[in-house]
Write an enzyme that holds these catalytic residues in place. Structure first.
Site, PDB file in Angstrom:
ATOM      1  N   GLY A 155       1.810 -16.444   3.364  1.00 30.08           N
ATOM      2  CA  GLY A 155       2.819 -16.735   2.339  1.00 30.08           C
ATOM      3  C   GLY A 155       4.183 -16.796   3.005  1.00 30.08           C
ATOM      4  O   GLY A 155       4.293 -17.052   4.198  1.00 30.08           O
ATOM      5  N   ILE A 157       6.400 -14.450   3.800  1.00 35.68           N
ATOM      6  CA  ILE A 157       6.651 -13.494   4.892  1.00 35.68           C
ATOM      7  C   ILE A 157       5.719 -13.795   6.066  1.00 35.68           C
ATOM      8  O   ILE A 157       6.144 -13.779   7.230  1.00 35.68           O
ATOM      9  CB  ILE A 157       6.512 -12.040   4.381  1.00 35.68           C
ATOM     10  CG1 ILE A 157       7.603 -11.761   3.341  1.00 35.68           C
ATOM     11  CG2 ILE A 157       6.609 -11.036   5.544  1.00 35.68           C
ATOM     12  CD1 ILE A 157       7.471 -10.444   2.603  1.00 35.68           C
ATOM     13  N   THR A 225       2.578  -4.167   6.911  1.00 31.76           N
ATOM     14  CA  THR A 225       3.897  -4.043   6.267  1.00 31.76           C
ATOM     15  C   THR A 225       3.815  -4.452   4.792  1.00 31.76           C
ATOM     16  O   THR A 225       4.836  -4.628   4.148  1.00 31.76           O
ATOM     17  CB  THR A 225       4.949  -4.951   6.951  1.00 31.76           C
ATOM     18  OG1 THR A 225       4.432  -6.284   6.994  1.00 31.76           O
ATOM     19  CG2 THR A 225       5.285  -4.475   8.345  1.00 31.76           C
ATOM     20  N   ARG A 227       1.144  -3.460   1.653  1.00 28.28           N
ATOM     21  CA  ARG A 227       0.928  -2.298   0.787  1.00 28.28           C
ATOM     22  C   ARG A 227      -0.167  -1.448   1.416  1.00 28.28           C
ATOM     23  O   ARG A 227      -1.193  -1.979   1.888  1.00 28.28           O
ATOM     24  CB  ARG A 227       0.498  -2.732  -0.619  1.00 28.28           C
ATOM     25  CG  ARG A 227       1.627  -3.295  -1.471  1.00 28.28           C
ATOM     26  CD  ARG A 227       2.657  -2.231  -1.848  1.00 28.28           C
ATOM     27  NE  ARG A 227       3.702  -2.751  -2.711  1.00 28.28           N
ATOM     28  CZ  ARG A 227       4.874  -3.230  -2.286  1.00 28.28           C
ATOM     29  NH1 ARG A 227       5.165  -3.247  -0.990  1.00 28.28           N
ATOM     30  NH2 ARG A 227       5.767  -3.658  -3.154  1.00 28.28           N
ATOM     31  N   GLU A 256       1.789   6.997  -0.638  1.00 29.41           N
ATOM     32  CA  GLU A 256       3.176   7.268  -0.218  1.00 29.41           C
ATOM     33  C   GLU A 256       3.813   8.319  -1.126  1.00 29.41           C
ATOM     34  O   GLU A 256       3.601   8.269  -2.332  1.00 29.41           O
ATOM     35  CB  GLU A 256       4.008   5.977  -0.283  1.00 29.41           C
ATOM     36  CG  GLU A 256       3.552   4.989   0.757  1.00 29.41           C
ATOM     37  CD  GLU A 256       4.347   3.690   0.758  1.00 29.41           C
ATOM     38  OE1 GLU A 256       5.442   3.662   0.172  1.00 29.41           O
ATOM     39  OE2 GLU A 256       3.866   2.720   1.348  1.00 29.41           O
ATOM     40  N   HIS A 274       8.254   2.940   5.122  1.00 32.01           N
ATOM     41  CA  HIS A 274       8.449   1.817   4.189  1.00 32.01           C
ATOM     42  C   HIS A 274       9.868   1.232   4.314  1.00 32.01           C
ATOM     43  O   HIS A 274      10.666   1.285   3.380  1.00 32.01           O
ATOM     44  CB  HIS A 274       8.164   2.251   2.739  1.00 32.01           C
ATOM     45  CG  HIS A 274       7.771   1.104   1.845  1.00 32.01           C
ATOM     46  ND1 HIS A 274       6.867   1.218   0.823  1.00 32.01           N
ATOM     47  CD2 HIS A 274       8.179  -0.189   1.817  1.00 32.01           C
ATOM     48  CE1 HIS A 274       6.734   0.046   0.200  1.00 32.01           C
ATOM     49  NE2 HIS A 274       7.534  -0.824   0.798  1.00 32.01           N
TER      50      HIS A 274
HETATM   51  C1  DGY Z   1       8.836  -4.985  -1.649  1.00 26.17           C
HETATM   52  O1  DGY Z   1       9.827  -5.664  -1.920  1.00 26.17           O
HETATM   53  O2  DGY Z   1       7.746  -5.188  -2.188  1.00 26.17           O
HETATM   54  C2  DGY Z   1       9.020  -3.893  -0.668  1.00 26.17           C
HETATM   55  O3  DGY Z   1       7.859  -3.234  -0.368  1.00 26.17           O
HETATM   56  C3  DGY Z   1      10.064  -2.910  -1.143  1.00 26.17           C
HETATM   57  O4  DGY Z   1      11.076  -2.948  -0.246  1.00 26.17           O
END
Ligand code: DGY
Length: 308
Positions: A155, A157, A225, A227, A256, A274
């Protein structure tokens, strides 16, 4: 009369000023956020809820918010919100895509470099005064040029991480929902680094467990990075302990802020709290976008970034 908004955690003052000009704001004071019980109590009579990734916006919150028109999450991920329950009551849910793409991709590269170059181990060595001076074979890591980065979820990111990895001379493979990518099994078996960028959904919970870790190269690294629950943490601790993979770098965890105790004791894992989107610019832009969504919906305009 101005519409009423509940803000669950302090946001930058410039953003709060913009919100306060348009709305009557009830907000968490001090550094901490509101508890679930406090949200349930204070959401009553509010037209908007500005929530954080740590707030569980479940059916009890949504049912207490009988006047709610919008839940604006200050995060791109929205697995903390019961979107179906909100939909049943006609409440718009928004998130904050795009504005955090660069910060999160940068941080993913920071984790890749930290784990492959053993930065955490080196820092711990220096801090405990254990460093005896330069040594030819000390803390040797893995060079990135020529290695394959496997991106799970291409996606926004994932693509930004791919561009950065290419600049480091890596080749990039990816899985994708549209089917134009590599099957996950093959990506796991052939990649030197596997980086996770899928959202947390019922389908992606424990996407990486014991069988998937066993498919990875013994020299490979896992980066998460997105979830925490996308990875079975128990299985990951086992894989790292038994050196089934070379290492991992994590920014997110299953429960968390609790981190699996075994991970805390292992040298071959980098653990971050996080921080993916944690730059001043990005967090301000995220809060700003959430406020724009609130102002739009309460002004009878379309939301800028609805989740569906
Ligand atoms: C998000 O935007 O989903 C991040 O995990 C929070 O910073």
């Amino acid at each position: 009369m101005k519409p009423r908004v509940l803000v669950t955690r302090a946001l930058p003052s410039s953003v709060m000023q913009r919100l306060s000009a348009a709305c009557d704001v009830d907000r968490a004071e001090g550094g901490g956020g509101l508890s679930h019980d406090e949200i349930v109590t204070r959401v009553a009579g509010k037209q908007a809820l500005l929530s954080m990734v740590t707030d569980v916006v479940d059916r009890p919150v949504i049912e207490a918010g009988t006047s709610l028109r919008i839940i604006a999450n200050v995060a791109v991920g929205y697995n903390n919100i019961d979107v179906a329950a909100a939909g049943e009551r006609g409440i718009v849910v928004t998130n904050t895509p795009d504005v955090l793409t660069d910060a999160t991709a940068d941080f993913t590269l920071a984790l890749i470099l930290a784990v492959t170059r053993r930065l955490g181990e080196g820092e711990r060595l220096v801090r405990r005064a254990g460093w005896q001076g330069w040594a030819f074979d000390q803390l040797l890591g893995m060079q990135l040029r020529g290695r394959q980065l496997g991106i799970v979820g291409l996606g926004r990111i994932g693509k930004a991480v791919a561009a950065r990895a290419s600049a480091f001379g890596m080749t990039v493979a990816h899985t994708s929902r549209s089917g134009d990518g590599m099957p996950l099994d093959r990506l796991l078996a052939t990649s030197d680094i596997v980086s996770l960028h899928v959202p947390l959904t019922p389908e992606t919970r424990h996407l990486i467990g014991q069988p998937e870790l066993a498919r990875m190269k013994r020299s490979a690294y896992l980066i998460n990075t997105t979830r925490g629950p996308v990875v079975d943490e128990e299985a990951l601790a086992w894989a790292l302990r038994s050196r089934l993979i070379a290492g991992a770098a994590l920014d997110v965890y299953e429960r968390e802020p609790v981190v699996h105790p075994e991970l805390l004791a292992l040298e071959n894992v980098v653990l971050a709290p996080h921080l993916g989107s944690a730059t001043t610019d990005t967090r301000t832009a995220m809060a700003d976008l959430a406020v724009s969504n609130v102002i739009a919906v309460l002004g009878d305009q379309a939301p800028l970034t609805p989740v569906s």
